[in-house]
Design an enzyme around this catalytic site. Structure first.
Site, PDB file in Angstrom:
ATOM      1  N   ASP A 153       0.941   3.529  -9.502  1.00  0.00           N
ATOM      2  CA  ASP A 153       1.065   3.254  -8.073  1.00  0.00           C
ATOM      3  C   ASP A 153       0.882   4.579  -7.333  1.00  0.00           C
ATOM      4  O   ASP A 153       1.651   5.506  -7.528  1.00  0.00           O
ATOM      5  CB  ASP A 153       2.459   2.656  -7.807  1.00  0.00           C
ATOM      6  CG  ASP A 153       2.678   2.384  -6.337  1.00  0.00           C
ATOM      7  OD1 ASP A 153       1.724   1.939  -5.694  1.00  0.00           O
ATOM      8  OD2 ASP A 153       3.783   2.631  -5.830  1.00  0.00           O
TER       9      ASP A 153
ATOM     10  N   THR B  53      -2.259   1.966  -1.638  1.00  0.00           N
ATOM     11  CA  THR B  53      -1.922   3.398  -1.556  1.00  0.00           C
ATOM     12  C   THR B  53      -2.959   4.236  -2.296  1.00  0.00           C
ATOM     13  O   THR B  53      -3.309   5.321  -1.854  1.00  0.00           O
ATOM     14  CB  THR B  53      -0.534   3.669  -2.162  1.00  0.00           C
ATOM     15  OG1 THR B  53      -0.436   2.967  -3.381  1.00  0.00           O
ATOM     16  CG2 THR B  53       0.551   3.204  -1.238  1.00  0.00           C
ATOM     17  N   THR B  54      -3.449   3.714  -3.433  1.00  0.00           N
ATOM     18  CA  THR B  54      -4.438   4.474  -4.206  1.00  0.00           C
ATOM     19  C   THR B  54      -5.746   4.553  -3.426  1.00  0.00           C
ATOM     20  O   THR B  54      -6.340   5.618  -3.300  1.00  0.00           O
ATOM     21  CB  THR B  54      -4.670   3.786  -5.563  1.00  0.00           C
ATOM     22  OG1 THR B  54      -3.398   3.462  -6.117  1.00  0.00           O
ATOM     23  CG2 THR B  54      -5.395   4.689  -6.517  1.00  0.00           C
TER      24      THR B  54
ATOM     25  N   ASP C  81       4.744  -4.508  -4.361  1.00  0.00           N
ATOM     26  CA  ASP C  81       3.387  -4.590  -3.795  1.00  0.00           C
ATOM     27  C   ASP C  81       2.984  -6.050  -3.613  1.00  0.00           C
ATOM     28  O   ASP C  81       2.436  -6.432  -2.586  1.00  0.00           O
ATOM     29  CB  ASP C  81       2.378  -3.889  -4.712  1.00  0.00           C
ATOM     30  CG  ASP C  81       2.465  -2.369  -4.577  1.00  0.00           C
ATOM     31  OD1 ASP C  81       3.356  -1.921  -3.839  1.00  0.00           O
ATOM     32  OD2 ASP C  81       1.677  -1.658  -5.199  1.00  0.00           O
TER      33      ASP C  81
END
Length: 540
Positions: A62, A95-96, A394
């Site tokens: 994550d 987020t990545t 998530d």
């Protein structure tokens, strides 16, 4: 005229860098952070294992969790880390992608800077490209989704979960996320509120297998009854929730009481007993089966409650109490005098206490219309459970985003390619605007890289597909082949995509705006008074 002496404005131990050098440094810092995260994108993502200074380990892919654990020095890298946190708080997923995209947005600015194009010109075109991309996504590329179509909702959440460790149990995770979000969704006169943080609690209990994880139609917490003779299994219980202690009120701190005669002390004890007895009688009058309180329950109160056949559980967390109130329909009461029939919760179907591992857990389940729930996670070890919890958060956020704004875009890099080809048609060949279009291709390129496909060939083929008008063609993250995402059923919420683009481009703009870094060094070599900012830093 006298010979000009150099004037020292900044203190001697302050380092100052300015101009082109700073911009190029910021760009390379952003690229470095993006390279750390790059392998964590897509279903074939690798895990990172991080050691924190205390010796604990975190295993995750994550983006936000990784960057939270890394300690960086460069100020530009710090702001890159900040955007992953923003993305996580705002929409919970992507987020990545946001880090990879922001890194690429910075990288494409480098050739323009070396051609002596002024940063503000680049920034203006970036802004324009971002606005156009947002309009394209909202009007042309995204499709609406029907919230009652459970299969479609599952597809979206599955494509979020598929890139995570929990992907092996995708069906289970998807069901858990959907059930939990449906439970806590409150429709208040057309205003939809989904409060995952307060009302969907994740309880992790090591042991068992991941398949045993489930959403309870009620709540559970790590408590046992206060007295061994109290009942531990009650069907259709009447529940009272209190926020006051069932014991005599003690003085705040050191309270002195002067007693003249011995009968005064007896009177004092008697008053205490009468106070507790009155509280218990007020509770017993409503004939509840269980009393939960956030404060303590004295031995005397336990005695009265056991005699009346009432189970008591004490020192409940405030958040647990709020969840319980929403699950069983009770009202939390602050004073026992104010208890009335409407405060009693009758919505729960079952109260039981089970021993899991070597701890006792209280379950209040089978609620008729719970607006709060507990997600019970089981797994092999603490590390596995922590990673599953992060992944589940998530998934919960994706489900929440869908409920709040029900529009989708195709996943697997298809949306990026569609926006990219639309933007490149509008722009001249060698402009920052066109460069933004090229930068968006980093997402499908990284997906292809991570599953070992031939990047150049795949991307060329993908461009050709999009040029031919197949807007939902993307890269299958498992095999690296080009597939139609609409057929494969890989979708992402529009809210996540918009936030990724906005955050990435805004960050790139922010870092390109910087042309001067002044850093005060900590050590004062010549006993010279430190700058106020340094003194403050030293004091902290």
């Amino acid at each position: 005229m006298y010979g000009q002496q150099p004037i020292l404005v900044l203190s001697q131990n302050t380092k100052r860098e300015s101009g082109r050098k700073v911009q190029l440094e910021n760009i390379s810092a952003g690229k470095t952070i993006a390279d750390v995260i790059r392998t964590c994108l897509g279903p074939q993502a690798m895990l990172k294992m991080l050691m924190d200074p205390m010796g604990g380990i975190v295993m995750t892919n994550d983006g936000n969790a990784i960057l939270r654990e890394i300690t960086v020095q460069h100020p530009a890298a710090k702001s890159m880390i900040e955007i992953a946190r923003t993305q996580d708080e705002e929409v919970g997923d992507g987020t990545t992608s946001v880090i990879v995209l922001a890194g690429e947005m910075l990288a494409i600015a480098e050739p323009f800077l070396t051609q002596n194009i002024h940063p503000t010109v680049i920034i203006r075109e970036y802004r324009q490209a971002l606005e156009d991309a947002i309009v394209l996504l909202q009007d042309k590329i995204s499709v609406p989704v029907d919230l009652n179509d459970r299969d479609k909702m599952k597809e979206v959440i599955r494509s979020c979960v598929g890139t995570k460790y929990i992907g092996r149990w995708a069906d289970l995770a998807v069901d858990i996320a959907l059930d939990a979000v449906n439970t806590v969704t409150v429709n208040d006169n057309g205003r939809i509120e989904v409060d995952i943080k307060n009302y969907a609690k994740v309880e992790k209990i090591p042991g068992g297998t991941v398949e045993e994880s489930r959403v309870l139609s009620g709540v559970m917490f790590n408590k046992d009854v206060t007295h061994p003779k109290m009942r531990r299994y009650i069907e259709n219980p009447r529940i009272i929730l209190l926020d006051c202690p069932l014991e005599y009120k003690k003085g705040e701190s050191q309270t002195n009481i002067e007693i003249m005669g011995e009968q005064d002390f007896t009177k004092l004890l008697q008053l205490e007993e009468e106070h507790v007895q009155r509280q218990c009688e007020e509770i017993i009058a409503l004939k509840p089966d269980i009393v939960f309180t956030e404060k303590g329950v004295s031995d005397l109160a336990q005695h009265y409650l056991v005699k009346a056949g009432i189970t008591a559980i004490r020192r409940l967390r405030k958040t647990d109490n709020n969840r319980l109130a929403r699950a069983c329909g009770a009202t939390i009461v602050n004073r026992t005098e104010e208890l009335k029939e409407s405060d009693v919760g009758t919505g729960a179907g079952l109260f039981e206490i089970k021993k899991i591992g070597d701890e006792y857990f209280t379950f209040v389940t089978e609620c008729k219309n719970p607006k709060a729930c507990t997600i019970l996670l089981r797994g092999a070890s603490k590390d596995v459970l922590n990673e599953i919890e992060r992944n589940l958060q998530d998934a919960l956020h994706v489900a929440k985003n869908l409920v709040v704004s029900p529009r989708l875009v195709a996943g697997g890099g298809a949306a990026e390619m569609a926006v990219s080809s639309a933007l490149s048609h509008r722009a001249a060949h060698n402009t920052p605007y066109r460069a933004v279009a090229t930068a968006l291709e980093i997402i499908p390129r990284t997906l292809a890289q991570n599953c070992g496909a031939n990047t150049i060939r795949t991307l060329t083929a993908l461009r050709a597909r999009h040029a031919a008008g197949l807007a939902s063609a993307g890269i299958d993250g498992e095999t690296g082949e080009i597939v139609d995402m609409a057929v494969k059923g890989i979708w992402e919420p529009l809210a996540v995509k918009l936030q990724v683009y906005k955050t990435a481009v805004e960050t790139a703009i922010l870092l390109l705006r910087i042309d001067d870094i002044v850093s005060g060094s900590k050590k004062n070599k010549n006993n010279e008074p430190a700058a106020p900012a340094e003194m403050a830093a030293q004091e902290n």
